[in-house]
Design an enzyme around this catalytic site. Structure first.
Site, short mmCIF file in Angstrom:
data_model
loop_
_atom_site.label_atom_id
_atom_site.label_comp_id
_atom_site.label_asym_id
_atom_site.label_seq_id
_atom_site.Cartn_x
_atom_site.Cartn_y
_atom_site.Cartn_z
N GLN A 12 3.76 9.56 1.13
CA GLN A 12 4.72 9.12 1.18
C GLN A 12 5.36 9.01 -0.23
O GLN A 12 6.81 8.79 -0.52
CB GLN A 12 4.39 7.80 1.13
CG GLN A 12 3.97 7.24 2.69
CD GLN A 12 3.78 5.89 2.24
OE1 GLN A 12 2.21 5.42 2.15
NE2 GLN A 12 4.16 4.85 3.24
N CYS A 14 6.56 -0.42 6.97
CA CYS A 14 6.00 1.34 6.26
C CYS A 14 7.48 2.16 5.51
O CYS A 14 8.27 1.63 6.01
CB CYS A 14 5.94 2.38 7.01
SG CYS A 14 5.11 3.63 6.37
N GLY A 24 0.76 -1.03 0.04
CA GLY A 24 0.02 0.19 -0.29
C GLY A 24 1.17 0.85 0.07
O GLY A 24 1.97 1.49 0.66
N HIS A 51 -3.90 1.46 7.57
CA HIS A 51 -2.61 2.14 8.20
C HIS A 51 -2.48 2.82 7.13
O HIS A 51 -1.91 4.01 7.02
CB HIS A 51 -1.42 1.07 7.18
CG HIS A 51 0.01 1.28 7.53
ND1 HIS A 51 1.23 0.81 8.34
CD2 HIS A 51 0.56 1.96 6.75
CE1 HIS A 51 2.04 1.58 7.95
NE2 HIS A 51 2.20 1.64 6.91
N HIS A 97 -2.10 7.58 7.47
CA HIS A 97 -0.96 8.56 6.24
C HIS A 97 -1.62 9.79 6.23
O HIS A 97 -1.07 10.62 6.62
CB HIS A 97 -0.11 8.01 5.69
CG HIS A 97 0.36 6.64 5.77
ND1 HIS A 97 2.43 7.13 5.85
CD2 HIS A 97 0.62 5.28 5.48
CE1 HIS A 97 3.08 6.08 6.22
NE2 HIS A 97 2.39 5.87 5.97
ZN LIG Z 1 3.15 3.25 6.06
#
Ligand SMILES: [Zn+2]
Length: 168
Positions: A51, A89, A46, A131, A135
């Site tokens: 990110q 992560c 994912g 998760h 973020h």
């Molecule tokens: Zn993550």
């Protein structure tokens, strides 16, 4: 390749902004493609837009068959039952820890076409979805980890000046 944003970068601590899909579908379509590429390249299951440098409410998951994109994803309901699973992560390299989360979640999101979808997720995809939504709210799994399996010594660095819940 889109570069990964690594903690404690402030972008990972911002609340991402909702996306108006109709305003830029073409640009969004090519950005989602870049996100799929990055997710596969960095070997993630994912990836959330912050990110890879965009503070937008958008995330992708490497669901079986073909990856999927979730615009403005929400969690409507969570199961009472929770389960502890090991997480890692891409933005927090070399750290793995146990995180307790609801087993199942009822979710709502938009597709690239702007269609509103609602579903219950369970198992791995309930976990990844939660998760990634974290973020979008500026939350990292290390904020919620009670026990680190690997890389505990790196956690303070990744948290920056944010205090870990695990200290309490
Ligand atoms: Zn993550």
């Amino acid at each position: 390749m889109l570069p990964l944003v690594i903690a404690p970068h402030p972008l990972l601590r911002q609340v991402a902004v909702p996306i108006d899909i109709s305003a830029g579908r073409l640009k969004l379509r090519s950005f989602v493609k870049e996100m799929y590429k990055a997710m596969l390249h960095y070997d993630g299951i994912g990836l959330a837009a912050p990110q890879v440098g965009q503070s937008w409410r958008l995330m992708v998951m490497n669901t079986p068959g073909q990856p999927m994109a979730y615009f403005n994803p929400e969690i409507l309901k969570t199961s009472w039952r929770k389960i502890i699973i090991e997480e890692g992560c891409l933005s927090v390299p070399d750290v793995y820890g146990l995180v307790k989360r609801p087993t199942r979640v009822q979710v709502r999101y938009q597709t690239i076409e702007g269609e509103l979808k609602q579903a219950w997720l369970d198992g791995l995809w309930a976990r990844v979805y939660q998760h990634e939504v974290d973020h979008l709210n500026g939350v990292l799994f290390i904020d919620k980890t009670k026990k680190f399996i690997k890389g505990a010594e790196l956690v303070e660095k990744y948290l920056g000046n944010k205090k870990s819940n695990s200290l309490f």
